[in-house]
Design a protein around this motif. Sequence first.
Motif, mmCIF file in Angstrom:
data_model
loop_
_atom_site.group_PDB
_atom_site.id
_atom_site.type_symbol
_atom_site.label_atom_id
_atom_site.label_comp_id
_atom_site.label_asym_id
_atom_site.label_seq_id
_atom_site.Cartn_x
_atom_site.Cartn_y
_atom_site.Cartn_z
ATOM 1 N N LYS A 64 7.794 -4.877 -4.864
ATOM 2 C CA LYS A 64 7.692 -3.705 -3.992
ATOM 3 C C LYS A 64 6.904 -2.582 -4.660
ATOM 4 O O LYS A 64 6.301 -1.752 -3.981
ATOM 5 C CB LYS A 64 9.089 -3.195 -3.622
ATOM 6 C CG LYS A 64 9.830 -4.077 -2.639
ATOM 7 C CD LYS A 64 11.176 -3.461 -2.270
ATOM 8 C CE LYS A 64 11.918 -4.332 -1.261
ATOM 9 N NZ LYS A 64 13.233 -3.750 -0.902
ATOM 10 N N PHE A 65 6.924 -2.572 -5.989
ATOM 11 C CA PHE A 65 6.212 -1.528 -6.726
ATOM 12 C C PHE A 65 4.929 -2.054 -7.358
ATOM 13 O O PHE A 65 4.386 -1.459 -8.285
ATOM 14 C CB PHE A 65 7.131 -0.924 -7.784
ATOM 15 C CG PHE A 65 8.200 -0.040 -7.214
ATOM 16 C CD1 PHE A 65 7.928 1.283 -6.895
ATOM 17 C CD2 PHE A 65 9.464 -0.541 -6.955
ATOM 18 C CE1 PHE A 65 8.906 2.091 -6.350
ATOM 19 C CE2 PHE A 65 10.450 0.268 -6.405
ATOM 20 C CZ PHE A 65 10.175 1.587 -6.094
ATOM 21 N N GLY A 66 4.438 -3.192 -6.851
ATOM 22 C CA GLY A 66 3.126 -3.683 -7.245
ATOM 23 C C GLY A 66 3.083 -4.464 -8.543
ATOM 24 O O GLY A 66 1.995 -4.730 -9.057
ATOM 25 N N ALA A 67 4.254 -4.843 -9.088
ATOM 26 C CA ALA A 67 4.283 -5.629 -10.328
ATOM 27 C C ALA A 67 4.519 -7.098 -9.996
ATOM 28 O O ALA A 67 5.101 -7.433 -8.962
ATOM 29 C CB ALA A 67 5.378 -5.115 -11.259
ATOM 30 N N GLU A 68 4.081 -7.981 -10.901
ATOM 31 C CA GLU A 68 4.233 -9.412 -10.642
ATOM 32 C C GLU A 68 5.695 -9.840 -10.673
ATOM 33 O O GLU A 68 6.139 -10.640 -9.860
ATOM 34 C CB GLU A 68 3.448 -10.229 -11.683
ATOM 35 C CG GLU A 68 1.940 -10.131 -11.516
ATOM 36 C CD GLU A 68 1.199 -11.047 -12.464
ATOM 37 O OE1 GLU A 68 1.873 -11.849 -13.154
ATOM 38 O OE2 GLU A 68 -0.034 -10.973 -12.522
ATOM 39 N N ASP A 69 6.421 -9.323 -11.651
ATOM 40 C CA ASP A 69 7.828 -9.682 -11.778
ATOM 41 C C ASP A 69 8.563 -8.554 -12.490
ATOM 42 O O ASP A 69 7.969 -7.514 -12.814
ATOM 43 C CB ASP A 69 7.990 -11.004 -12.550
ATOM 44 C CG ASP A 69 7.233 -11.003 -13.880
ATOM 45 O OD1 ASP A 69 7.091 -9.900 -14.469
ATOM 46 O OD2 ASP A 69 6.796 -12.066 -14.330
ATOM 47 N N LEU A 70 9.864 -8.737 -12.730
ATOM 48 C CA LEU A 70 10.684 -7.686 -13.317
ATOM 49 C C LEU A 70 10.211 -7.336 -14.727
ATOM 50 O O LEU A 70 10.202 -6.154 -15.109
ATOM 51 C CB LEU A 70 12.155 -8.112 -13.341
ATOM 52 C CG LEU A 70 13.146 -7.080 -13.879
ATOM 53 C CD1 LEU A 70 13.072 -5.788 -13.069
ATOM 54 C CD2 LEU A 70 14.570 -7.639 -13.864
ATOM 55 N N ALA A 71 9.802 -8.339 -15.495
ATOM 56 C CA ALA A 71 9.338 -8.063 -16.858
ATOM 57 C C ALA A 71 8.110 -7.151 -16.840
ATOM 58 O O ALA A 71 7.997 -6.209 -17.643
ATOM 59 C CB ALA A 71 9.014 -9.383 -17.569
ATOM 60 N N ALA A 72 7.204 -7.419 -15.906
ATOM 61 C CA ALA A 72 5.998 -6.582 -15.793
ATOM 62 C C ALA A 72 6.367 -5.169 -15.354
ATOM 63 O O ALA A 72 5.777 -4.189 -15.821
ATOM 64 C CB ALA A 72 5.020 -7.213 -14.802
ATOM 65 N N LEU A 73 7.340 -5.050 -14.448
ATOM 66 C CA LEU A 73 7.765 -3.720 -13.995
ATOM 67 C C LEU A 73 8.390 -2.942 -15.148
ATOM 68 O O LEU A 73 8.151 -1.737 -15.295
ATOM 69 C CB LEU A 73 8.765 -3.849 -12.848
ATOM 70 C CG LEU A 73 9.290 -2.523 -12.279
ATOM 71 C CD1 LEU A 73 8.142 -1.686 -11.725
ATOM 72 C CD2 LEU A 73 10.339 -2.771 -11.203
ATOM 73 N N LYS A 74 9.187 -3.620 -15.972
ATOM 74 C CA LYS A 74 9.785 -2.949 -17.133
ATOM 75 C C LYS A 74 8.701 -2.417 -18.064
ATOM 76 O O LYS A 74 8.823 -1.313 -18.604
ATOM 77 C CB LYS A 74 10.708 -3.920 -17.888
ATOM 78 C CG LYS A 74 12.026 -4.200 -17.180
ATOM 79 C CD LYS A 74 12.911 -5.099 -18.024
ATOM 80 C CE LYS A 74 14.271 -5.306 -17.364
ATOM 81 N NZ LYS A 74 15.150 -6.178 -18.178
#
Length: 444
Positions: free
Chosen positions: A260-270
């Motif tokens: 939802k925030f444009g990252a591939e996965d949770l690790a990338a969002l972190k």
Amino acid sequence: MQVTETLNEGLKRGYQITVTADELEAKVTEKLIEAQPEVEMKGFRKGKVPMPLLKKQFGQRLLGEAMQEAVDGAMNEHFEATGDRPAAQPDVQMEAGEDWKEGDDVVVNLSYEALPDVPDTDLSDIKLEKMVVKAGDDEVEDALKNLAETAQDFEDRKKGSKAKDGDQVVFDFLGKVDDEPFEGGKAEEYPLVLGSGSFIPGFEEQLVGVKAGDELDVTVTFPEDYGAENLAGKQAVFECKIHAVKQPKAAEIDDELAKKFGAEDLAALKTQVSERLEAEYAGAARAVMKRALLDELDKKVDFPLPEGLLDAEAGQIAHQLWHEENPDVEGHDHDKVEPTDEHKTLAARRVKLGLLLAELGRKNDIEVTDAEMTQAVMNQARQYPGQERQFFEFVQQNAQMRQQLQAPIFEDKVVDWVFEQAETSEKEVSKEDLQKAVDALDDE
């Protein structure tokens, strides 16, 4: 043309400029000769109008132009010859004033304060410490929780539950004015978050307490400045049928949230969150280091300051602080605020550092690029959604506004250049230590 010095005291300068009547006459004649080939007048062929007639027809207007050009030229020659740079717009007064008449010499009194000579400054012995804060796991988790709340979903409340502020109500509505439906006043299964302010004032408040299955009329009055003229100021009744009442639910912190925030996965969002946090810390640390640099420069450099700039800055500081203490008073509709000694001391620091940074930028060819200026205007324009084009046009036509946008960019570029000349070291600190240093800036 004659230029005579009348004042040379500190940074104050005064000069008397005399343009003789013969010089003005010659300048007017020169202009007429230049224009003569293109002048057409009844009874004469193009370019053949006699000079006396031209002078009678156009001489008075050209005399004013010649006078202005002569004075401006004398001033420019003076500044080129002396190297003076006025601290503010020079004061130019015609000695004869309204009593001047054609055939008289023009005597103009010019006065200004010159910018001081800023001494060369050795920046290599300035020592600065840059605070570095790493984003911890707890801070990243807190940031992710905040993101999850902003990306909230909604789930059905228990059957029979009443809608609360912040809940989502799914409903059909049909709006009528004078018992007649109006365009745009109908929707089915519309999801409205109560308290969002997205509907007409007074509408959402009347849905607080409704339950799924309820049917009710909501009566509101359109604002006088409503966009649709046929509805402005009119009372309307909306027939509403409630399908569902849902409560907010924070999104799960998972790969779906990341997408939802444009990252591939949770690790990338972190990783993105960590980088954003550290960028915020770096910005705060830069502000702390900038204050330390300005403190060093303030102690290191001294030179005379123009009184006009000091008075203007002290007055502005006094006015600004007065409004901070009296937030209910807008504009300038109040008694004059007299600067205190504290205001004058702060003004002296600001003027001195401003002149020093300006001189460092000038001597080292530091400039604000067109791209940087455009970006600054775009950033400012975002504060006026829907009126961005008008804001751009306003900036283009307003030199003072352009200067206001350009000044902080220029200052930051000069400060960054000085950072490169100084001896800078890094020190890893906690978020709390950085916050204390930032708070100390606000207290000064």
